[in-house]
Scaffold this motif. Sequence first.
Motif, PDB file in Angstrom:
ATOM      1  N   LEU A   1     -15.757 -30.829 143.457  1.00 14.00           N
ATOM      2  CA  LEU A   1     -16.856 -31.250 144.657  1.00 14.00           C
ATOM      3  C   LEU A   1     -16.535 -30.883 145.822  1.00 14.00           C
ATOM      4  O   LEU A   1     -17.452 -30.681 146.789  1.00 14.00           O
ATOM      5  CB  LEU A   1     -17.169 -32.655 144.483  1.00 14.00           C
ATOM      6  CG  LEU A   1     -17.581 -33.114 143.161  1.00 14.00           C
ATOM      7  CD1 LEU A   1     -17.916 -34.641 143.078  1.00 14.00           C
ATOM      8  CD2 LEU A   1     -18.866 -32.450 142.688  1.00 14.00           C
TER       9      LEU A   1
ATOM     10  N   THR B   1     -16.907 -26.533 146.033  1.00 17.05           N
ATOM     11  CA  THR B   1     -18.278 -26.310 145.927  1.00 17.05           C
ATOM     12  C   THR B   1     -19.081 -25.881 147.152  1.00 17.05           C
ATOM     13  O   THR B   1     -19.114 -26.760 147.881  1.00 17.05           O
ATOM     14  CB  THR B   1     -19.174 -26.728 144.709  1.00 17.05           C
ATOM     15  OG1 THR B   1     -20.329 -26.198 144.321  1.00 17.05           O
ATOM     16  CG2 THR B   1     -19.463 -28.001 145.024  1.00 17.05           C
TER      17      THR B   1
ATOM     18  N   LEU C   1     -22.223 -32.964 145.537  1.00 18.16           N
ATOM     19  CA  LEU C   1     -21.294 -32.232 146.361  1.00 18.16           C
ATOM     20  C   LEU C   1     -20.566 -33.054 147.376  1.00 18.16           C
ATOM     21  O   LEU C   1     -21.116 -34.066 147.692  1.00 18.16           O
ATOM     22  CB  LEU C   1     -21.798 -30.830 146.940  1.00 18.16           C
ATOM     23  CG  LEU C   1     -22.092 -30.664 148.346  1.00 18.16           C
ATOM     24  CD1 LEU C   1     -22.254 -29.296 148.723  1.00 18.16           C
ATOM     25  CD2 LEU C   1     -23.260 -31.239 148.624  1.00 18.16           C
TER      26      LEU C   1
END
Lengths: 317, 317
Positions: free
Chosen positions: B16, B19, B77
Amino acid sequence: MSPKGPSPLKVRLRRLLVILPWLAERGSASLAEMSERFQISEKELVADLEQAAMCGLPPFLDELVDLYIDDDGIAHIDVPRFFTRPLRLTAPEGFSLLMAGRTALALPGAEPDGPLARALAKLEAVLGSDGMVLDLAQPASTADLVAAVDDAAEVRVSYWSASSDEVSERNLVPRAVFSDRGRWYVLADDDRSGEERTFRIDRILSCERTGRLDVVREVAVPGGDEWFDDLPAVDTATLRIGPGGRWVVERFPVRSIADDPAGGGWQVVELAVASEGWLRQLLVRLGPDAEVVAPPAWRDLGARAAAELLAARYAAD
Amino acid sequence: MGPSPLERVTNLLTLLLETRVPLTLKQISQELAGMYPDKYVALRGAFERDKALLRDIGVPIETEVLGGDQAGETAYLIDRDRYELRGLQLDDDERHALQMAVATIRSDTGQEGVWKLGGSVLPSSSVVTNVAQHDALPTLRAASGSRTTVAFRYRGTERELDPYGLLLREGFWYVIGHDHRHQEVRTYRVDRIEGDVTLRQGASFERPDGFDVRAAFPADAKLLGEADDGASSAEVAVDPPLAAVVRGELGDAAVVREDAAGVAGAVVFRVPCVNRDAFRSWVLGLGHHAEVLGPPEVRADLVAWLRAISASVGGAA
């Protein structure tokens, strides 16, 4: 200090996210130093570091952590991209740091423009200035007693005890100064009882060094959920306490508490009682907001105490 | 054998962080192949547990509800700028001072914060302050620092408050701010807040220039509220030795005369009595060592209180 058995996942992850950036900055460090610094056993430390080294995103090309522990117990580490910086401070951590800093700034001997004040200013710049104020006003002798703790210097005090309603002269070797529920206390070796005792600083009427120095000794200071007084509690009384007496539950040692079935916001409270004199005074302060249930001999204690105070002080009214 | 929980949650964190676009749970389970269960319900359960754990330790996981092909799906995210501790460079002496400060409050969360800032294990301290902890405090502080309106329940009513500041006084925490419903500055006891404090995201406020919680809150409980009969202070005679204790509390400015009524060491003090309940409780806390001299209506008030108690059986009417 180090916990027995494996720590919960949350603790391990939080600790790992602290250790990795610290280690990344240095490149290598001994397991012994890390174990001491982060309060973790070497075994757990190695297990967690090895776990971290196994992490990585498929297809495992860029390994998260490159770790090697040599025969001398030195961990060498390469932290490629992530976890090179610690996680931001959580709200509780930020609160604790700011509160701690402001507490210490309010203590005797604090420098208002020293390193602590600068650290606080930097913290506030990151966490937001919040208008938090800690009012920790200290009785006059506090600073002298803190200095006496640091020197293990014996002091001669005259002390008024609320429990016995007497003034005593005693020699103390102060071991720690602490505040709790807004009051300041000194924990000291007491020559009169031959024990370690706790004294309320605002009831120390005079305090002077005798010139004798003892050896510094660390003592355990009671936490916020423990109770202490200059006399141990000798009795228990059961009281019904009304809504106006709620402060009693917050201020004094309560052994049990339950809502009164009769309702109306009343509670049935078992209270630790240091002396009859102390309870008399409490009942007079509470007035219609308190009723003694047990022991029976104290049911009219408040009424008697009020009558005696009227006779002693307000007989002519 | 599958991956350990620590390995899995660390990998989720890494993914996370790495990304650039928010990932759905399906994408996450594909990226972390073999880490999560295959069946959807078990996968969702495991992911939610990991997500809660990460948020719990302070990881800011952002969520986004997608449109288009994936309409209605939630994606996740972590914004690295919000994740990392930045902008806080403490010098060694500042870090050390802060660490000493945390030692005086003996706080585990403070220790976590100290570690993140590069400090080590807390030393022992000769001064300790036990400060009451409440779950609401970090949220209230953060809200005050970020000037965000909060909502909470107090005495059975929902309140909306712009928290200007927090005050610790006599062992109790208070939050002081602008109350939306009453359109005025109000004070609430933090330990009496019922349930959680929630941030009203997007509702911000300005704190008045130079606002000081100390000024918004009377220093002495005996000054709180309004008097029924207008008397704002009373003369109280205090016998030795308690006169010295009271002088320490009220200061020399409160002394009206010494050696009152010919008693060596007895002192007459002028004491605020705007809040008659607090005043009465304070005087009665001094037992037979204190007497209210005047004004007549304040003395009569105390006498009536004592007569009511002395006439009752069992302490309550």
